[in-house]
Design a protein around this motif. Sequence first.
Motif, PDB file in Angstrom:
ATOM      1  N   ILE A   1       9.593  69.494  -9.998  1.00 52.60           N
ATOM      2  CA  ILE A   1      10.854  70.417  -9.651  1.00 52.60           C
ATOM      3  C   ILE A   1      11.587  69.749  -8.406  1.00 52.60           C
ATOM      4  N   LYS A   2      10.959  69.416  -7.491  1.00 51.93           N
ATOM      5  CA  LYS A   2      11.592  69.046  -6.123  1.00 51.93           C
ATOM      6  C   LYS A   2      12.218  67.739  -6.449  1.00 51.93           C
ATOM      7  N   ASN A   3      11.761  66.808  -7.525  1.00 50.76           N
ATOM      8  CA  ASN A   3      12.503  65.639  -7.789  1.00 50.76           C
ATOM      9  C   ASN A   3      13.589  65.470  -8.549  1.00 50.76           C
TER      10      ASN A   3
ATOM     11  N   THR B   1      15.051  83.804 -12.592  1.00 51.47           N
ATOM     12  CA  THR B   1      15.745  82.545 -12.951  1.00 51.47           C
ATOM     13  C   THR B   1      15.750  81.501 -11.628  1.00 51.47           C
ATOM     14  N   VAL B   2      15.957  80.250 -12.274  1.00 47.11           N
ATOM     15  CA  VAL B   2      15.834  79.070 -11.340  1.00 47.11           C
ATOM     16  C   VAL B   2      16.752  79.323 -10.006  1.00 47.11           C
ATOM     17  N   ASP B   3      17.758  79.878 -10.112  1.00 53.42           N
ATOM     18  CA  ASP B   3      18.481  79.962  -8.825  1.00 53.42           C
ATOM     19  C   ASP B   3      17.994  80.648  -7.595  1.00 53.42           C
ATOM     20  N   CYS B   4      16.686  81.479  -7.916  1.00 49.17           N
ATOM     21  CA  CYS B   4      15.985  81.998  -6.818  1.00 49.17           C
ATOM     22  C   CYS B   4      15.301  80.828  -5.796  1.00 49.17           C
ATOM     23  N   LEU B   5      15.033  79.688  -6.494  1.00 48.70           N
ATOM     24  CA  LEU B   5      14.480  78.340  -5.839  1.00 48.70           C
ATOM     25  C   LEU B   5      15.188  77.512  -5.287  1.00 48.70           C
ATOM     26  N   ILE B   6      16.682  77.806  -5.330  1.00 43.55           N
ATOM     27  CA  ILE B   6      17.602  76.764  -4.937  1.00 43.55           C
ATOM     28  C   ILE B   6      18.145  77.640  -3.468  1.00 43.55           C
ATOM     29  N   ASP B   7      18.186  76.701  -2.494  1.00 43.47           N
ATOM     30  CA  ASP B   7      18.740  77.072  -1.219  1.00 43.47           C
ATOM     31  C   ASP B   7      20.266  76.592  -1.338  1.00 43.47           C
ATOM     32  N   GLU B   8      21.201  77.905  -1.552  1.00 43.66           N
ATOM     33  CA  GLU B   8      22.796  77.758  -1.662  1.00 43.66           C
ATOM     34  C   GLU B   8      23.448  77.257  -0.545  1.00 43.66           C
ATOM     35  N   GLY B   9      22.840  77.079   0.723  1.00 43.01           N
ATOM     36  CA  GLY B   9      23.490  76.649   1.650  1.00 43.01           C
ATOM     37  C   GLY B   9      23.561  75.175   1.853  1.00 43.01           C
ATOM     38  N   THR B  10      22.225  74.588   1.281  1.00 44.41           N
ATOM     39  CA  THR B  10      22.119  73.073   1.527  1.00 44.41           C
ATOM     40  C   THR B  10      22.323  72.644   0.115  1.00 44.41           C
ATOM     41  N   ARG B  11      22.274  73.094  -0.983  1.00 49.02           N
ATOM     42  CA  ARG B  11      22.161  72.818  -2.525  1.00 49.02           C
ATOM     43  C   ARG B  11      20.999  72.199  -2.669  1.00 49.02           C
ATOM     44  N   THR B  12      19.867  72.667  -1.998  1.00 49.22           N
ATOM     45  CA  THR B  12      18.508  71.782  -2.237  1.00 49.22           C
ATOM     46  C   THR B  12      17.417  72.859  -2.648  1.00 49.22           C
ATOM     47  N   TRP B  13      16.272  72.180  -3.161  1.00 45.64           N
ATOM     48  CA  TRP B  13      15.301  73.147  -3.531  1.00 45.64           C
ATOM     49  C   TRP B  13      14.521  73.827  -2.300  1.00 45.64           C
ATOM     50  N   ASN B  14      14.117  75.050  -2.341  1.00 49.92           N
ATOM     51  CA  ASN B  14      13.399  75.667  -1.421  1.00 49.92           C
ATOM     52  C   ASN B  14      11.790  75.080  -1.481  1.00 49.92           C
ATOM     53  N   ALA B  15      11.721  74.042  -0.990  1.00 46.62           N
ATOM     54  CA  ALA B  15      10.469  73.474  -1.002  1.00 46.62           C
ATOM     55  C   ALA B  15       9.288  74.315  -0.872  1.00 46.62           C
ATOM     56  N   THR B  16       9.311  75.154   0.154  1.00 49.05           N
ATOM     57  CA  THR B  16       8.366  76.117   0.593  1.00 49.05           C
ATOM     58  C   THR B  16       7.992  76.937  -0.567  1.00 49.05           C
ATOM     59  N   MET B  17       8.896  77.692  -1.226  1.00 44.50           N
ATOM     60  CA  MET B  17       8.628  78.537  -2.348  1.00 44.50           C
ATOM     61  C   MET B  17       8.146  77.834  -3.398  1.00 44.50           C
ATOM     62  N   VAL B  18       8.893  76.596  -3.716  1.00 42.31           N
ATOM     63  CA  VAL B  18       8.267  75.997  -4.980  1.00 42.31           C
ATOM     64  C   VAL B  18       6.816  75.632  -4.831  1.00 42.31           C
ATOM     65  N   ASP B  19       6.211  75.121  -3.722  1.00 43.21           N
ATOM     66  CA  ASP B  19       5.006  74.744  -3.494  1.00 43.21           C
ATOM     67  C   ASP B  19       4.113  76.299  -3.726  1.00 43.21           C
TER      68      ASP B  19
END
Length: 334
Positions: free
Chosen positions: A123-125, A94-112
């Motif tokens: 996605i990053k937008n 699910t999408v929660d694995c792509l989110i950095d919970e500490g900063t509430r931003t996308w994990n850009a490295t994982m998404v790429d």
Amino acid sequence: MGFHDLAHFNDALLAKQAWRLLHNNEILFYKVFKANFFLNHSILEAKESSMGSYAWKSILHGLDVILDGACWRVGNGKSIKILSPMVDTMEEATVDCLIDEGTRTWNATMVDEIFAPQEAEEIKNILLARNEMEDSMYWPWEHDERYSCKTGYRFLKEDEVGFQVAENQDQEKGLWKKIWALECPNKVRNLIWRACRNSLPSKCNLVRRTIISEQSYDYYKEGNEDVLHTVWSCKELDGVWGANSIWSFRNQRCFASFSELLAWVCDHQRNPVLFAFTIWSIWHQRNQVRTQQTHRPLNHLSQWAYNRYMEFKALKTAPITSRPKSRVWWKPPA
């Protein structure tokens, strides 16, 4: 009733029930179906079974409409599955694995690493909420983001032919506004609107409704009498449209429908009011001929329509004379 496809309308009604099961979990309707068909999970994860009732199977069919047309608003990402992963081990993620919970931003490295470049940028937008909240599903075709049968039906019809709902809706609404803004009698505006909706009783429409069996035009058997042919492209109308140079484009341009013709006339400012009066005179004369009533010759229609246009224009611009108010004297009761 205005429904061109009852099957799509039925699907839109079923989707309304699926939407209620998604958002109204306090009503009895939800509690009954929850206990019987998706007790330990969400309706989004429910599957059709041989034990399910006909009503339940129908609602699942409506749920497909919601899943096709609705959008997710990302909260914690735990309810949204990743649909296009490039990693086999993440098929159920699910999408929660792509989110950095500490900063509430996308994990850009994982998404790429997981998605194609274009998908990764989209996605990053997507903006994420500062605080963790539940994911929510909304219906983008309504201003209040709630599903309605009207927009559900339109979504199914437009999806069938491959066009975007919003674009067609805007074009249609713009044309209707131009029709009802025409400065002409209501009967003329109504006729133009019906012609754009292809609801005039032309022979093609009467054949489609199994009222008559012959759809060819009375004068030329090789042509079918649709609305556009009846009031515009018929050779018998050459004297009507050829009497004024403003309609000279008739022999230079082709139109697929009457609504396309009217839109062109309005966009190019070819006097749409006079155009509407002329259309009304042609249709009125056609009906008089059909019912064997006294009628004007075709070569007189252009001038007659122009005279009616000028008369109505003069009435609209004439000053309104106010009548003097007479003073009322009251006689006291005896």
